[in-house]
Design a protein around this motif. Structure first.
Motif, PDB file in Angstrom:
ATOM      1  N   VAL A 138       5.145  -6.546  -6.625  1.00 41.12           N
ATOM      2  CA  VAL A 138       5.023  -5.572  -5.532  1.00 41.12           C
ATOM      3  C   VAL A 138       6.271  -5.607  -4.653  1.00 41.12           C
ATOM      4  O   VAL A 138       6.832  -4.562  -4.306  1.00 41.12           O
ATOM      5  N   ARG A 139       6.745  -6.807  -4.325  1.00 37.86           N
ATOM      6  CA  ARG A 139       7.971  -6.906  -3.507  1.00 37.86           C
ATOM      7  C   ARG A 139       9.171  -6.289  -4.227  1.00 37.86           C
ATOM      8  O   ARG A 139       9.971  -5.579  -3.617  1.00 37.86           O
TER       9      ARG A 139
ATOM     10  N   ALA B   9       4.364   0.376  -6.829  1.00 36.75           N
ATOM     11  CA  ALA B   9       3.764  -0.836  -6.276  1.00 36.75           C
ATOM     12  C   ALA B   9       2.300  -0.582  -5.928  1.00 36.75           C
ATOM     13  O   ALA B   9       1.425  -1.395  -6.250  1.00 36.75           O
ATOM     14  N   GLN B  10       2.052   0.546  -5.304  1.00 35.75           N
ATOM     15  CA  GLN B  10       0.674   0.919  -4.949  1.00 35.75           C
ATOM     16  C   GLN B  10      -0.190   1.018  -6.202  1.00 35.75           C
ATOM     17  O   GLN B  10      -1.307   0.510  -6.245  1.00 35.75           O
ATOM     18  N   GLN B  11       0.339   1.643  -7.243  1.00 32.73           N
ATOM     19  CA  GLN B  11      -0.412   1.796  -8.488  1.00 32.73           C
ATOM     20  C   GLN B  11      -0.666   0.436  -9.148  1.00 32.73           C
ATOM     21  O   GLN B  11      -1.751   0.202  -9.676  1.00 32.73           O
ATOM     22  N   ALA B  12       0.316  -0.446  -9.102  1.00 29.43           N
ATOM     23  CA  ALA B  12       0.134  -1.782  -9.673  1.00 29.43           C
ATOM     24  C   ALA B  12      -1.003  -2.513  -8.972  1.00 29.43           C
ATOM     25  O   ALA B  12      -1.840  -3.155  -9.621  1.00 29.43           O
TER      26      ALA B  12
ATOM     27  N   TYR C  88      -3.806  -9.087   0.471  1.00 27.08           N
ATOM     28  CA  TYR C  88      -2.405  -9.465   0.665  1.00 27.08           C
ATOM     29  C   TYR C  88      -1.485  -8.511  -0.089  1.00 27.08           C
ATOM     30  O   TYR C  88      -0.475  -8.056   0.461  1.00 27.08           O
ATOM     31  N   ALA C  89      -1.834  -8.181  -1.321  1.00 27.03           N
ATOM     32  CA  ALA C  89      -1.024  -7.235  -2.098  1.00 27.03           C
ATOM     33  C   ALA C  89      -0.989  -5.880  -1.407  1.00 27.03           C
ATOM     34  O   ALA C  89       0.061  -5.225  -1.348  1.00 27.03           O
ATOM     35  N   ARG C  90      -2.124  -5.461  -0.861  1.00 26.83           N
ATOM     36  CA  ARG C  90      -2.170  -4.180  -0.129  1.00 26.83           C
ATOM     37  C   ARG C  90      -1.259  -4.220   1.102  1.00 26.83           C
ATOM     38  O   ARG C  90      -0.579  -3.250   1.408  1.00 26.83           O
ATOM     39  N   ARG C  91      -1.251  -5.366   1.786  1.00 25.32           N
ATOM     40  CA  ARG C  91      -0.392  -5.511   2.960  1.00 25.32           C
ATOM     41  C   ARG C  91       1.081  -5.445   2.565  1.00 25.32           C
ATOM     42  O   ARG C  91       1.897  -4.831   3.266  1.00 25.32           O
ATOM     43  N   LEU C  92       1.441  -6.049   1.425  1.00 30.12           N
ATOM     44  CA  LEU C  92       2.826  -5.980   0.959  1.00 30.12           C
ATOM     45  C   LEU C  92       3.243  -4.532   0.693  1.00 30.12           C
ATOM     46  O   LEU C  92       4.362  -4.136   1.021  1.00 30.12           O
ATOM     47  N   VAL C  93       2.348  -3.760   0.113  1.00 31.30           N
ATOM     48  CA  VAL C  93       2.652  -2.336  -0.132  1.00 31.30           C
ATOM     49  C   VAL C  93       2.824  -1.616   1.205  1.00 31.30           C
ATOM     50  O   VAL C  93       3.778  -0.836   1.372  1.00 31.30           O
ATOM     51  N   ALA C  94       1.929  -1.879   2.151  1.00 32.67           N
ATOM     52  CA  ALA C  94       2.030  -1.229   3.467  1.00 32.67           C
ATOM     53  C   ALA C  94       3.358  -1.574   4.139  1.00 32.67           C
ATOM     54  O   ALA C  94       4.015  -0.697   4.714  1.00 32.67           O
ATOM     55  N   GLU C  95       3.758  -2.827   4.037  1.00 34.18           N
ATOM     56  CA  GLU C  95       5.044  -3.237   4.614  1.00 34.18           C
ATOM     57  C   GLU C  95       6.198  -2.549   3.882  1.00 34.18           C
ATOM     58  O   GLU C  95       7.194  -2.186   4.493  1.00 34.18           O
ATOM     59  N   GLY C  96       6.058  -2.377   2.580  1.00 34.74           N
ATOM     60  CA  GLY C  96       7.073  -1.685   1.777  1.00 34.74           C
ATOM     61  C   GLY C  96       7.234  -0.238   2.172  1.00 34.74           C
ATOM     62  O   GLY C  96       8.325   0.316   2.129  1.00 34.74           O
ATOM     63  N   ARG C  97       6.133   0.370   2.577  1.00 36.41           N
ATOM     64  CA  ARG C  97       6.190   1.778   3.021  1.00 36.41           C
ATOM     65  C   ARG C  97       6.974   1.916   4.330  1.00 36.41           C
ATOM     66  O   ARG C  97       7.639   2.902   4.553  1.00 36.41           O
ATOM     67  N   ARG C  98       6.864   0.905   5.181  1.00 34.89           N
ATOM     68  CA  ARG C  98       7.531   0.945   6.484  1.00 34.89           C
ATOM     69  C   ARG C  98       9.010   0.617   6.383  1.00 34.89           C
ATOM     70  O   ARG C  98       9.793   0.970   7.264  1.00 34.89           O
ATOM     71  N   ALA C  99       9.391  -0.091   5.333  1.00 30.07           N
ATOM     72  CA  ALA C  99      10.801  -0.545   5.220  1.00 30.07           C
ATOM     73  C   ALA C  99      11.742   0.582   4.874  1.00 30.07           C
ATOM     74  O   ALA C  99      11.452   1.630   4.506  1.00 30.07           O
TER      75      ALA C  99
END
Length: 135
Positions: free
Chosen positions: A99-100, A111-114, A124-135
């Protein structure tokens, strides 16, 4: 020159076989001796840097250090297909590295689909995707 100095010199010269042989002789994962444990971590790092994935994969079955070194190396090398396979086989650490990697390379939708495919309940994986959207 003691074994550590010889191993460092071999590592700097990218003489992986020599470095791995020297370090592995002084490495033990679950040792009470901190030097042996440190050598184990160094050994796992050397295996990853030498791209000895077959050996790391075998060790990763019962060694968390090997698992993390393998996943980290696969992520650093952009090997998302290998990470996805590991994640699909139940390695949550591989899912997080995947995901990262996907988010870091502007593939947030992948990443979301994975996460949906592999760990839809993994917060935690969902949070990583959410953080990825903000970056």
């Amino acid at each position: 020159m003691d074994w550590r100095e010889r191993a460092r010199a071999a590592e700097q010269g990218r003489e992986w076989e020599v470095a791995i042989a020297l370090v592995s002789a002084h490495a033990e994962c679950h040792s009470n001796d901190p030097d042996m444990h440190d050598s184990h971590l160094w050994h796992m790092d050397l295996l990853a840097r030498a791209a000895r994935y077959t050996e790391l994969t075998a060790r990763a079955l019962d060694d968390g250090h090997a698992r993390r070194a393998l996943n980290r190396s696969l992520g650093e090398r952009g090997m998302d297909a290998a990470l996805r396979r590991r994640a699909e086989d139940g390695d949550r650490g591989a899912l997080y590295v995947l995901v990262r990697l996907l988010c870091r390379t502007s593939r947030v939708q992948e990443a979301q689909q994975a996460v949906e495919d592999i760990g839809p309940e993994d917060q935690y994986a969902r949070r990583l995707v959410a953080e990825g959207r903000r970056a």
